[in-house]
Write a protein that holds these residues in place. Structure first.
Motif, PDB file in Angstrom:
ATOM      1  N   VAL A  76       0.343  -6.331  -7.035  1.00  0.00           N
ATOM      2  CA  VAL A  76      -0.361  -5.157  -6.499  1.00  0.00           C
ATOM      3  C   VAL A  76      -1.361  -5.577  -5.427  1.00  0.00           C
ATOM      4  CG1 VAL A  76      -0.127  -3.833  -8.648  1.00  0.00           C
ATOM      5  CG2 VAL A  76      -2.172  -5.222  -8.282  1.00  0.00           C
ATOM      6  N   ASP A 104       3.257   5.281  -2.783  1.00  0.00           N
ATOM      7  CA  ASP A 104       1.910   5.212  -2.212  1.00  0.00           C
ATOM      8  C   ASP A 104       0.920   4.922  -3.341  1.00  0.00           C
ATOM      9  OD1 ASP A 104      -0.609   5.724  -1.086  1.00  0.00           O
ATOM     10  OD2 ASP A 104       0.275   7.112   0.379  1.00  0.00           O
ATOM     11  N   VAL A 105       0.247   3.757  -3.276  1.00  0.00           N
ATOM     12  CA  VAL A 105      -0.644   3.388  -4.389  1.00  0.00           C
ATOM     13  C   VAL A 105      -1.758   4.407  -4.601  1.00  0.00           C
ATOM     14  CG1 VAL A 105      -0.225   0.895  -4.322  1.00  0.00           C
ATOM     15  CG2 VAL A 105      -2.057   1.879  -2.916  1.00  0.00           C
ATOM     16  N   ARG A 106      -2.048   5.231  -3.566  1.00  0.00           N
ATOM     17  CA  ARG A 106      -3.111   6.244  -3.700  1.00  0.00           C
ATOM     18  C   ARG A 106      -2.712   7.363  -4.654  1.00  0.00           C
ATOM     19  NH1 ARG A 106      -3.824   7.126   2.674  1.00  0.00           N
ATOM     20  NH2 ARG A 106      -1.580   7.328   2.310  1.00  0.00           N
ATOM     21  N   MET A 166      -6.830   1.309  -4.265  1.00  0.00           N
ATOM     22  CA  MET A 166      -5.944   1.844  -5.302  1.00  0.00           C
ATOM     23  C   MET A 166      -6.717   2.740  -6.266  1.00  0.00           C
ATOM     24  SD  MET A 166      -3.954  -1.737  -6.104  1.00  0.00           S
ATOM     25  CE  MET A 166      -2.832  -1.052  -7.330  1.00  0.00           C
ATOM     26  N   CYS A 174       7.285  -0.260  -1.968  1.00  0.00           N
ATOM     27  CA  CYS A 174       7.422  -1.233  -3.044  1.00  0.00           C
ATOM     28  C   CYS A 174       8.799  -1.884  -2.949  1.00  0.00           C
ATOM     29  CB  CYS A 174       7.270  -0.532  -4.391  1.00  0.00           C
ATOM     30  SG  CYS A 174       7.398  -1.655  -5.788  1.00  0.00           S
ATOM     31  N   PRO A 195      -1.617   5.143 -10.839  1.00  0.00           N
ATOM     32  CA  PRO A 195      -0.688   4.293 -11.586  1.00  0.00           C
ATOM     33  C   PRO A 195       0.422   5.062 -12.299  1.00  0.00           C
ATOM     34  CG  PRO A 195      -2.828   4.412 -12.693  1.00  0.00           C
ATOM     35  CD  PRO A 195      -2.994   5.075 -11.361  1.00  0.00           C
ATOM     36  N   VAL A 238       3.157   6.050  -9.640  1.00  0.00           N
ATOM     37  CA  VAL A 238       3.743   4.871  -8.994  1.00  0.00           C
ATOM     38  C   VAL A 238       4.579   4.062  -9.992  1.00  0.00           C
ATOM     39  CG1 VAL A 238       3.208   2.650  -7.912  1.00  0.00           C
ATOM     40  CG2 VAL A 238       1.992   4.718  -7.187  1.00  0.00           C
ATOM     41  N   TRP A 282      -6.608   3.101 -10.492  1.00  0.00           N
ATOM     42  CA  TRP A 282      -5.923   1.955 -11.105  1.00  0.00           C
ATOM     43  C   TRP A 282      -6.869   1.061 -11.902  1.00  0.00           C
ATOM     44  CZ3 TRP A 282      -0.656   0.281 -10.522  1.00  0.00           C
ATOM     45  CH2 TRP A 282       0.134   1.112  -9.721  1.00  0.00           C
ATOM     46  N   GLY A 327      -4.459  -5.653  -4.677  1.00  0.00           N
ATOM     47  CA  GLY A 327      -5.850  -5.579  -5.103  1.00  0.00           C
ATOM     48  C   GLY A 327      -6.136  -6.659  -6.122  1.00  0.00           C
ATOM     49  N   ALA A 354       0.831  -1.204   0.000  1.00  0.00           N
ATOM     50  CA  ALA A 354       0.000   0.000   0.000  1.00  0.00           C
ATOM     51  C   ALA A 354       0.869   1.258   0.000  1.00  0.00           C
ATOM     52  CB  ALA A 354      -0.935  -0.012   1.203  1.00  0.00           C
TER      53      ALA A 354
END
Ligand SMILES: [Zn+2]
Length: 379
Positions: free
Chosen positions: A137, A101-103, A154, A81, A106, A109, A157, A139, A78
């Motif tokens: 990932v 931060d996946v928030r 996410m 990485c 894409p 990140v 994404w 999710g 989350a």
């Protein structure tokens, strides 16, 4: 057939022509021709002599040549990485961890992942071009299309063409997988074959599952959603609203984030881990409550899948044994003896490295797959 032979050598199942004949279930002449072909393509290499039992002459050993391709892997959590560069013999040549931060979506990140992998490739010193890239990932994903599918944590994404982009960037096949599936695969392949079927349950920011079948492969289900257990509801769960819009999901009431929320003045999962390390009674009680709910879910899954092993992973397992103890007590109390007679329920042996290990396995299998191996002679 080249793929079958190469994968048997790569896994260490059979490493001589003589052993490959029974392992592949093919005729001696067929195996011999395939081995010669793979040697000519530079994907296999001679690896000295293997003494045989009895009077037979020593057998010629075969090994996968590291020249077959470099494996790039990214295990996206989350907030952080893990990145690694490895070879076809499962050696990690270089690894690192970056903040991502996946928030942030894409675009940002994957920019960071690509930059990180390029730097890591330079640091690894390898001159072998990338053979495959694998990204995990947090999710649900559609592995065939290479896209995330409505991942709750996410934003932005959904349907983003992750594998198409990475394939373009690195000029090699790309594989997208769910992060817990990668952990399940890494864990299963690090253990003896009789430890599968293996169910991996990760308790972190969310709660997820991954299932490795008896023959050592991942069980994806019809749409890739198998093992996505975070949004089922269990008996006794409070009516907490979940990120998915439902109430009482196991993830909303028993994940590490949910435990943090239930404790006053605790900021984040690392603070919770520190409290557990000091034996804080309130933190321990909260983990026990969560473990009871997770145990209810695992007991149901144990009945359904009859796994040989359940591995618990995620950041809390390293900080305290309370989670494992709590899940164990509920599972052994609630599941019937036939399902638990030989069940091993324990913390992950690979811990936070399980995801990278699983990604390496998938990358190697991709390079040695029938689709990719044919293109190898063109290099
Ligand atoms: Zn939910």
């Amino acid at each position: 057939m080249l793929s079958t032979i190469a994968r048997l050598v790569a896994s260490g199942t059979a490493v001589s022509r003589a052993d490959l004949v029974p392992a592949a279930g093919l005729a001696r002449t067929t195996v011999s021709a395939a081995v010669d072909d793979l040697l000519a393509r530079g994907l296999l290499r001679p690896d000295g002599m293997r003494p045989t039992l009895g009077r037979g002459r020593p057998a010629d050993r075969l090994a996968i040549s590291a020249q077959g391709g470099t494996i790039l892997v990214a295990d996206l959590g989350a907030r952080i990485c893990q990145l690694a560069v490895g070879d076809l013999n499962q050696h990690i040549l270089a690894r690192t961890e970056i903040a991502a931060d996946v928030r942030d979506g894409p675009g940002a990140v994957l920019d960071a992942v690509e930059d990180g992998l390029r730097a890591l490739l330079r640091r690894s010193g390898t001159s072998t071009p990338p053979g495959a890239i694998v990204i995990g990932v947090p999710g649900p994903v559609d592995g065939r299309l290479g896209i995330p599918v409505r991942p709750p944590i996410m934003p932005g994404w959904h349907a983003y063409p992750v594998t198409a982009r990475l394939r373009e960037t690195f000029g090699c096949p790309a594989v997208l997988e769910n992060d817990v599936n990668l952990r399940a695969l890494g864990e299963a392949r690090a253990l003896p074959a009789d430890q599968a079927p293996l169910l991996f349950v990760k308790v972190g920011t969310g709660i997820g599952g991954g299932l490795v079948t008896r023959d050592g492969g991942l069980h994806h289900g019809a749409d890739g959603a198998a093992g996505d257990i975070g949004h089922v509801r269990v008996r006794g769960a409070p009516d907490q609203l979940c990120v998915c819009g439902n109430v009482g999901c196991i993830e909303a009431v028993a994940s590490a984030s949910a435990i943090v929320r239930s404790l006053p003045d605790v900021e984040g999962i690392s603070a919770l881990r520190a409290l557990l390390g000091r034996g804080d009674p309130a933190a321990i009680a909260a983990v026990r409550d969560a473990a009871g709910l997770i145990g209810e879910l695992v007991a149901t899954l144990v009945h359904f899948y009859n796994p040989a092993r359940v591995a618990l992973g995620g950041s809390l397992t390293a900080a305290s044994d309370e989670l494992l103890a709590g899940v164990r007590s509920v599972v052994y109390q609630r599941a019937l003896p036939l399902a638990t007679r030989n069940l091993v329920l324990t913390n992950s042996v690979l811990g936070e490295r399980a995801g990278l290990a699983g990604a390496m396995v998938l990358g190697i299998e991709q390079v040695l797959s029938a689709d990719t191996i044919g293109a190898f002679a063109a290099r």
